[in-house]
Motif scaffolding. Structure first.
Motif, PDB file in Angstrom:
ATOM      1  N   MET A  50       0.295 -10.366   2.276  1.00 25.40           N
ATOM      2  CA  MET A  50       0.156 -11.215   1.105  1.00 25.40           C
ATOM      3  C   MET A  50      -1.123 -10.872   0.346  1.00 25.40           C
ATOM      4  O   MET A  50      -1.135 -10.856  -0.895  1.00 25.40           O
ATOM      5  N   ASP A  51      -2.203 -10.552   1.069  1.00 23.23           N
ATOM      6  CA  ASP A  51      -3.445 -10.149   0.420  1.00 23.23           C
ATOM      7  C   ASP A  51      -3.264  -8.809  -0.296  1.00 23.23           C
ATOM      8  O   ASP A  51      -3.732  -8.621  -1.417  1.00 23.23           O
ATOM      9  N   ARG A  52      -2.541  -7.878   0.332  1.00 26.31           N
ATOM     10  CA  ARG A  52      -2.263  -6.592  -0.300  1.00 26.31           C
ATOM     11  C   ARG A  52      -1.426  -6.792  -1.567  1.00 26.31           C
ATOM     12  O   ARG A  52      -1.709  -6.190  -2.601  1.00 26.31           O
ATOM     13  N   ASP A  53      -0.413  -7.645  -1.488  1.00 27.54           N
ATOM     14  CA  ASP A  53       0.417  -7.916  -2.663  1.00 27.54           C
ATOM     15  C   ASP A  53      -0.399  -8.558  -3.779  1.00 27.54           C
ATOM     16  O   ASP A  53      -0.208  -8.238  -4.955  1.00 27.54           O
ATOM     17  N   ARG A  54      -1.322  -9.429  -3.408  1.00 25.20           N
ATOM     18  CA  ARG A  54      -2.180 -10.062  -4.413  1.00 25.20           C
ATOM     19  C   ARG A  54      -3.071  -9.028  -5.087  1.00 25.20           C
ATOM     20  O   ARG A  54      -3.270  -9.051  -6.301  1.00 25.20           O
ATOM     21  N   ARG A  55      -3.594  -8.082  -4.303  1.00 19.67           N
ATOM     22  CA  ARG A  55      -4.435  -7.043  -4.894  1.00 19.67           C
ATOM     23  C   ARG A  55      -3.618  -6.096  -5.769  1.00 19.67           C
ATOM     24  O   ARG A  55      -4.112  -5.582  -6.760  1.00 19.67           O
ATOM     25  N   GLY A  62       3.718 -11.904  -5.387  1.00 18.80           N
ATOM     26  CA  GLY A  62       4.278 -10.822  -6.187  1.00 18.80           C
ATOM     27  C   GLY A  62       4.464  -9.554  -5.370  1.00 18.80           C
ATOM     28  O   GLY A  62       3.699  -9.264  -4.457  1.00 18.80           O
ATOM     29  N   GLN A  63       5.491  -8.794  -5.698  1.00 14.25           N
ATOM     30  CA  GLN A  63       5.747  -7.522  -5.041  1.00 14.25           C
ATOM     31  C   GLN A  63       6.141  -6.505  -6.095  1.00 14.25           C
ATOM     32  O   GLN A  63       6.713  -6.846  -7.119  1.00 14.25           O
ATOM     33  N   VAL A  64       5.814  -5.244  -5.830  1.00 17.41           N
ATOM     34  CA  VAL A  64       6.176  -4.163  -6.740  1.00 17.41           C
ATOM     35  C   VAL A  64       6.969  -3.120  -5.967  1.00 17.41           C
ATOM     36  O   VAL A  64       6.844  -2.990  -4.749  1.00 17.41           O
ATOM     37  N   ASP A  65       7.780  -2.359  -6.693  1.00 17.25           N
ATOM     38  CA  ASP A  65       8.563  -1.312  -6.051  1.00 17.25           C
ATOM     39  C   ASP A  65       8.098   0.080  -6.457  1.00 17.25           C
ATOM     40  O   ASP A  65       8.766   1.061  -6.165  1.00 17.25           O
ATOM     41  N   ALA A  69       0.420   3.546  -6.243  1.00 22.46           N
ATOM     42  CA  ALA A  69      -0.409   2.377  -6.541  1.00 22.46           C
ATOM     43  C   ALA A  69      -0.997   2.503  -7.941  1.00 22.46           C
ATOM     44  O   ALA A  69      -1.222   3.615  -8.428  1.00 22.46           O
ATOM     45  N   PRO A  70      -1.264   1.382  -8.607  1.00 23.63           N
ATOM     46  CA  PRO A  70      -1.841   1.456  -9.949  1.00 23.63           C
ATOM     47  C   PRO A  70      -3.269   1.988  -9.912  1.00 23.63           C
ATOM     48  O   PRO A  70      -3.928   2.002  -8.871  1.00 23.63           O
ATOM     49  N   ALA A  71      -3.708   2.454 -11.075  1.00 20.02           N
ATOM     50  CA  ALA A  71      -5.075   2.992 -11.169  1.00 20.02           C
ATOM     51  C   ALA A  71      -6.086   1.905 -10.825  1.00 20.02           C
ATOM     52  O   ALA A  71      -5.949   0.756 -11.228  1.00 20.02           O
ATOM     53  N   GLY A  72      -7.099   2.266 -10.077  1.00 23.71           N
ATOM     54  CA  GLY A  72      -8.123   1.315  -9.668  1.00 23.71           C
ATOM     55  C   GLY A  72      -7.858   0.668  -8.324  1.00 23.71           C
ATOM     56  O   GLY A  72      -8.729   0.004  -7.777  1.00 23.71           O
ATOM     57  N   PHE A  73      -6.670   0.853  -7.772  1.00 24.55           N
ATOM     58  CA  PHE A  73      -6.369   0.236  -6.477  1.00 24.55           C
ATOM     59  C   PHE A  73      -7.140   0.906  -5.346  1.00 24.55           C
ATOM     60  O   PHE A  73      -7.456   0.271  -4.354  1.00 24.55           O
ATOM     61  N   GLU A  74      -7.482   2.196  -5.505  1.00 20.39           N
ATOM     62  CA  GLU A  74      -8.222   2.888  -4.443  1.00 20.39           C
ATOM     63  C   GLU A  74      -9.631   2.325  -4.287  1.00 20.39           C
ATOM     64  O   GLU A  74     -10.249   2.454  -3.233  1.00 20.39           O
ATOM     65  N   LEU A  75     -10.145   1.680  -5.329  1.00 21.13           N
ATOM     66  CA  LEU A  75     -11.469   1.062  -5.253  1.00 21.13           C
ATOM     67  C   LEU A  75     -11.394  -0.405  -4.849  1.00 21.13           C
ATOM     68  O   LEU A  75     -12.415  -1.045  -4.672  1.00 21.13           O
ATOM     69  N   ASN A  76     -10.207  -0.916  -4.726  1.00 25.31           N
ATOM     70  CA  ASN A  76      -9.995  -2.324  -4.389  1.00 25.31           C
ATOM     71  C   ASN A  76      -9.890  -2.442  -2.875  1.00 25.31           C
ATOM     72  O   ASN A  76      -8.809  -2.490  -2.312  1.00 25.31           O
ATOM     73  N   ASN A  77     -11.018  -2.487  -2.214  1.00 25.40           N
ATOM     74  CA  ASN A  77     -11.071  -2.463  -0.754  1.00 25.40           C
ATOM     75  C   ASN A  77     -10.918  -3.868  -0.183  1.00 25.40           C
ATOM     76  O   ASN A  77     -11.652  -4.769  -0.560  1.00 25.40           O
TER      77      ASN A  77
END
Length: 86
Positions: A50-55, A62-65, A69-77
């Motif tokens: 759920m935390d991953r989905d929120r990020r 929310g969920q994506v298919d 990953a979207p841009a900036g997700f690699e910095l979202n630790n």
């Protein structure tokens, strides 16, 4: 001995208020979960997902298919670090 119907009116009002409150809380929880039913028996894995989905999406449910990953997700630790002692 019969009960006059005037004595039952307050009970009807109380019953209607409990029903309205329950319906309002149900609608609010439904809205809060993005139109989905509330989750039950959530363990650590579910909380992590759920935390991953929120990020990823910005919403807790929310969920994506998208396979990428979207841009900036690699910095979202998700790891929470302690402040360094100096």
């Amino acid at each position: 001995m019969a009960v006059p119907f005037e004595a039952l009116i307050p009970y009807g009002i109380i019953l209607a208020m409990f029903g309205a409150t329950g319906a309002g809380l149900s609608k609010f929880r439904n809205w809060q979960n993005g139109g989905k039913r509330s989750r039950r028996s959530i363990d650590q894995w579910d909380r992590q997902m759920m935390d991953r989905d929120r990020r990823l999406t910005g919403y807790l449910r929310g969920q994506v298919d998208a396979p990428i990953a979207p841009a900036g997700f690699e910095l979202n630790n998700p790891w929470r670090l302690e402040k360094r002692m100096s």
